[in-house]
Design a protein around this motif. Structure first.
Motif, mmCIF file in Angstrom:
data_model
loop_
_atom_site.group_PDB
_atom_site.id
_atom_site.type_symbol
_atom_site.label_atom_id
_atom_site.label_comp_id
_atom_site.label_asym_id
_atom_site.label_seq_id
_atom_site.Cartn_x
_atom_site.Cartn_y
_atom_site.Cartn_z
ATOM 1 N N ASN A 99 26.237 22.079 47.677
ATOM 2 C CA ASN A 99 26.255 20.815 48.412
ATOM 3 C C ASN A 99 27.637 20.345 48.818
ATOM 4 O O ASN A 99 27.781 19.608 49.798
ATOM 5 C CB ASN A 99 25.584 19.713 47.580
ATOM 6 C CG ASN A 99 24.086 19.918 47.456
ATOM 7 O OD1 ASN A 99 23.462 20.510 48.334
ATOM 8 N ND2 ASN A 99 23.510 19.448 46.371
ATOM 9 N N VAL A 150 27.454 21.882 58.220
ATOM 10 C CA VAL A 150 26.132 21.239 58.129
ATOM 11 C C VAL A 150 25.125 22.311 57.740
ATOM 12 O O VAL A 150 25.009 23.346 58.422
ATOM 13 C CB VAL A 150 25.720 20.587 59.471
ATOM 14 C CG1 VAL A 150 24.347 19.915 59.323
ATOM 15 C CG2 VAL A 150 26.764 19.596 59.954
ATOM 16 N N ARG A 151 24.401 22.092 56.644
ATOM 17 C CA ARG A 151 23.378 23.038 56.226
ATOM 18 C C ARG A 151 22.195 22.986 57.201
ATOM 19 O O ARG A 151 21.813 21.898 57.671
ATOM 20 C CB ARG A 151 22.889 22.714 54.813
ATOM 21 C CG ARG A 151 23.954 22.853 53.734
ATOM 22 C CD ARG A 151 24.322 24.286 53.498
ATOM 23 N NE ARG A 151 25.228 24.430 52.337
ATOM 24 C CZ ARG A 151 25.807 25.582 51.997
ATOM 25 N NH1 ARG A 151 25.592 26.667 52.714
ATOM 26 N NH2 ARG A 151 26.595 25.646 50.946
ATOM 27 N N ASP A 159 19.538 20.414 56.742
ATOM 28 C CA ASP A 159 19.935 19.014 56.893
ATOM 29 C C ASP A 159 19.950 18.553 58.352
ATOM 30 O O ASP A 159 20.290 17.407 58.639
ATOM 31 C CB ASP A 159 21.319 18.781 56.271
ATOM 32 C CG ASP A 159 21.300 18.911 54.754
ATOM 33 O OD1 ASP A 159 20.237 18.650 54.160
ATOM 34 O OD2 ASP A 159 22.330 19.284 54.169
ATOM 35 N N ILE A 164 21.832 14.156 62.524
ATOM 36 C CA ILE A 164 22.493 14.604 61.297
ATOM 37 C C ILE A 164 23.016 13.356 60.589
ATOM 38 O O ILE A 164 23.835 12.612 61.139
ATOM 39 C CB ILE A 164 23.651 15.583 61.577
ATOM 40 C CG1 ILE A 164 23.185 16.746 62.457
ATOM 41 C CG2 ILE A 164 24.208 16.125 60.255
ATOM 42 C CD1 ILE A 164 24.296 17.672 62.903
ATOM 43 N N LYS A 165 22.543 13.133 59.367
ATOM 44 C CA LYS A 165 22.952 11.963 58.603
ATOM 45 C C LYS A 165 24.408 12.104 58.141
ATOM 46 O O LYS A 165 24.874 13.223 57.890
ATOM 47 C CB LYS A 165 22.040 11.778 57.394
ATOM 48 C CG LYS A 165 20.591 11.496 57.750
ATOM 49 C CD LYS A 165 19.744 11.388 56.490
ATOM 50 C CE LYS A 165 18.276 11.132 56.829
ATOM 51 N NZ LYS A 165 17.446 11.079 55.593
ATOM 52 N N GLU A 192 25.885 11.629 55.294
ATOM 53 C CA GLU A 192 26.077 12.294 53.999
ATOM 54 C C GLU A 192 25.819 13.797 54.056
ATOM 55 O O GLU A 192 26.141 14.531 53.121
ATOM 56 C CB GLU A 192 25.188 11.644 52.929
ATOM 57 C CG GLU A 192 23.696 11.737 53.198
ATOM 58 C CD GLU A 192 23.155 10.529 53.961
ATOM 59 O OE1 GLU A 192 21.945 10.261 53.866
ATOM 60 O OE2 GLU A 192 23.960 9.857 54.662
ATOM 61 N N ASP A 193 25.233 14.267 55.153
ATOM 62 C CA ASP A 193 24.960 15.707 55.296
ATOM 63 C C ASP A 193 26.020 16.420 56.130
ATOM 64 O O ASP A 193 25.893 17.611 56.425
ATOM 65 C CB ASP A 193 23.578 15.916 55.925
ATOM 66 C CG ASP A 193 22.448 15.467 55.009
ATOM 67 O OD1 ASP A 193 22.627 15.592 53.781
ATOM 68 O OD2 ASP A 193 21.420 14.988 55.506
ATOM 69 N N HIS A 206 29.777 17.654 56.120
ATOM 70 C CA HIS A 206 30.881 17.950 55.197
ATOM 71 C C HIS A 206 32.120 18.340 56.005
ATOM 72 O O HIS A 206 32.097 19.318 56.754
ATOM 73 C CB HIS A 206 30.490 19.078 54.244
ATOM 74 C CG HIS A 206 29.205 18.820 53.508
ATOM 75 N ND1 HIS A 206 29.100 17.905 52.491
ATOM 76 C CD2 HIS A 206 27.969 19.330 53.666
ATOM 77 C CE1 HIS A 206 27.867 17.865 52.045
ATOM 78 N NE2 HIS A 206 27.143 18.721 52.747
#
Length: 502
Positions: free
Chosen positions: A246, A296-297, A300, A354-355, A357-358, A360
């Protein structure tokens, strides 16, 4: 059960081989008692060399290894309370299961204390008694779920059963630490998954420290309490599987652990980043206008109607992966990988959310390639194991070359640059590669390829001194491809490393 007490501590260990290759570079970490810790990384990252130094098979070139607070750097393997399980099981084919597991016990000698008729305490070195060996073998086979297999020939066992015999042989000596060097590498996919769960259960039953080496991300995430991600002999990140997945520390970790979208971005304000043509809120704060990598995963990325999306794009690919659909969306020149249980059809235009918190944000690892080099008699420059055409007049602004190849400065001074040391810089977009040999300045192999949304970032490594060329390209290549490195003359920036003796 893990406690806070350290059982192994590595303090600044490095391992340089005779040919000058630095396999492990100043690694420091500790392992807690009862922990399941995994060294994870690609081939050649130094994970097995680190394991071999802990086992005593290799000696650190510098630094030290502590076991329960005592320096064991010079202690031979047979004196360490450590056993190793290798990918190749190394079982004795002429011995049955019992004899393979009992082999080390039959050779083992222990100190036994007696009291003589005078009441004096004396010690003797004796071999284990037969019933003691039987008890230990029986216990080890029970732990690996091979009870009743004692008389079976190892050649009749499956790969998974042979691996369990190898583990039983290692744990029968009751080591404080069990080292496992890619022990599941020779097994098929289903057996590997089954053995992952079995190893985790064995760890729970034994309660001893497991130090595991693998290049398989799923193995590391499934079994480990702690993961150590390595690259080029250097630790990239240490953390729990959840933290590593994460909160990756850099784009290498993000790409290596699971699937990731990695984009080139720019910070445009306070906790606001621009990538794939849009401004997004994020939770990481970097200076305004700083170039960053954005991770971004795929799971997500949320799909929605066009009017509700932060960005819109067209689905260009959709593959069913069993538990989800993996789709690729074209957004401008960038491609976004999405994993969702609901499929959007190829050709459909949809919105994307894409939020914060998601998202990075991390510092860009490379802004340019930098090398140390020298000028040749032909006014070419040697660096990175190769030789390249260059413009040496940039070393002296306003200078020219005369017909004999000497630099004539703006003041009229004549300078011979042969063997002059220089610093060399080459941009990430200034390198090309070709599969035609000998048309570039040096040959190498592609060792890494990371997709960054609208381009790939490749690393080509040379043979002689393992020099790396990092660059961006829109072309698709394969890892391990053999290529020539081409750098246009006007893309090589030179600066003097030291004053030239005239």
């Amino acid at each position: 059960m893990i406690n806070s007490e350290k059982i192994i501590e590595l303090i600044g260990i490095s391992r340089e081989f005779e040919d000058g290759v630095l396999a492990v570079d100043n690694v420091s970490l500790y392992v807690r008692k009862g922990e399941f810790i995994t060294f994870l990384g690609p081939s050649g990252c130094g994970k097995t060399t680190t394991l071999r130094m802990i086992a005593g098979f290799d000696k650190p070139s510098s630094g030290k290894i502590l076991l329960n607070g005592k320096d064991i750097s010079d202690l031979p393997p047979n004196k360490r309370p450590i056993n190793t399980v290798f990918q190749r099981y190394a079982l004795f084919p002429h011995l049955n299961v019992y004899e393979n597991v009992a082999f080390g016990l039959k050779l083992k000698k222990i100190k036994v204390t007696y009291e003589n008729a005078k009441g004096e305490t004396i010690q003797k070195i004796e071999k284990l008694k037969k019933h003691e060996i039987n008890q230990k073998v029986e216990k080890a086979l029970k732990i690996v779920d091979l009870e009743g297999f004692e008389k079976r020939s190892v050649s009749t066992l499956s790969g998974g059963q042979q691996q369990r015999v190898a583990i039983a042989r290692a744990i029968v000596n009751e080591p404080q630490i069990l080292l496992l060097d890619e022990p599941l590498g020779a097994l098929d996919l289903k057996m590997r998954k089954d053995m992952q769960l079995e190893l985790k259960e064995m760890h729970r039953k034994l309660g001893i420290t497991f130090i595991y080496v693998t290049h398989d991300q799923e193995e590391a995430l499934t079994m480990s309490d702690t993961i150590v991600v390595m690259k080029d002999g250097i630790i990239q990140q240490i953390g729990t599987p959840t933290d590593i997945y994460n909160e990756p520390k850099n784009s290498f970790v993000a790409d290596f652990i699971g699937d990731s979208n990695i984009f080139s971005g720019t910070m445009v304000g306070n906790k606001k980043v621009k990538f794939i043509g849009n401004n997004f809120d994020c939770v990481d704060d970097y200076p305004k206008n700083e170039k960053v990598d954005v991770v971004v995963r795929p799971e997500d990325v949320l799909l929605t109607d066009v009017e509700n999306g932060q960005v819109k794009g067209k689905i260009i690919s959709s593959i069913f992966k069993g538990v989800h659909y993996e789709m690729v969306m074209q957004v401008g020149k960038s491609e976004v990988v999405i994993q969702d249980t609901i499929e959007k059809k190829v050709g459909e235009t949809v919105g994307l959310i894409i939020k914060p918190e998601d998202i990075h944000i991390m510092e860009k690892e490379f802004s340019s390639n930098k090398y140390e080099g020298y000028i040749t008699k032909k006014n070419t420059v040697c660096f990175g194991d190769g030789e390249f055409e260059c413009d040496v007049t940039q070393l002296y602004p306003g200078s020219i070359l005369d017909e004999d190849g000497y630099v004539i400065t703006s003041d009229g001074e004549k300078i011979d640059l042969t063997d002059v040391d220089v610093d060399v810089e080459v941009g990430l977009k200034d390198i090309e590669i070709s599969d035609e040999q000998d048309i570039g300045g040096v040959m190498g192999n592609i060792i890494s390829m990371i997709y960054k949304g609208d381009h790939y970032q490749l690393i080509v490594r040379t043979d002689e001194n393992e020099e790396d060329f990092v660059f961006d390209t829109e072309d698709t290549w394969n890892e391990n491809d053999r290529v020539s490195v081409i750098i246009p003359k006007d893309k090589i920036k030179l600066s003097l490393k030291q004053e030239i003796k005239r």
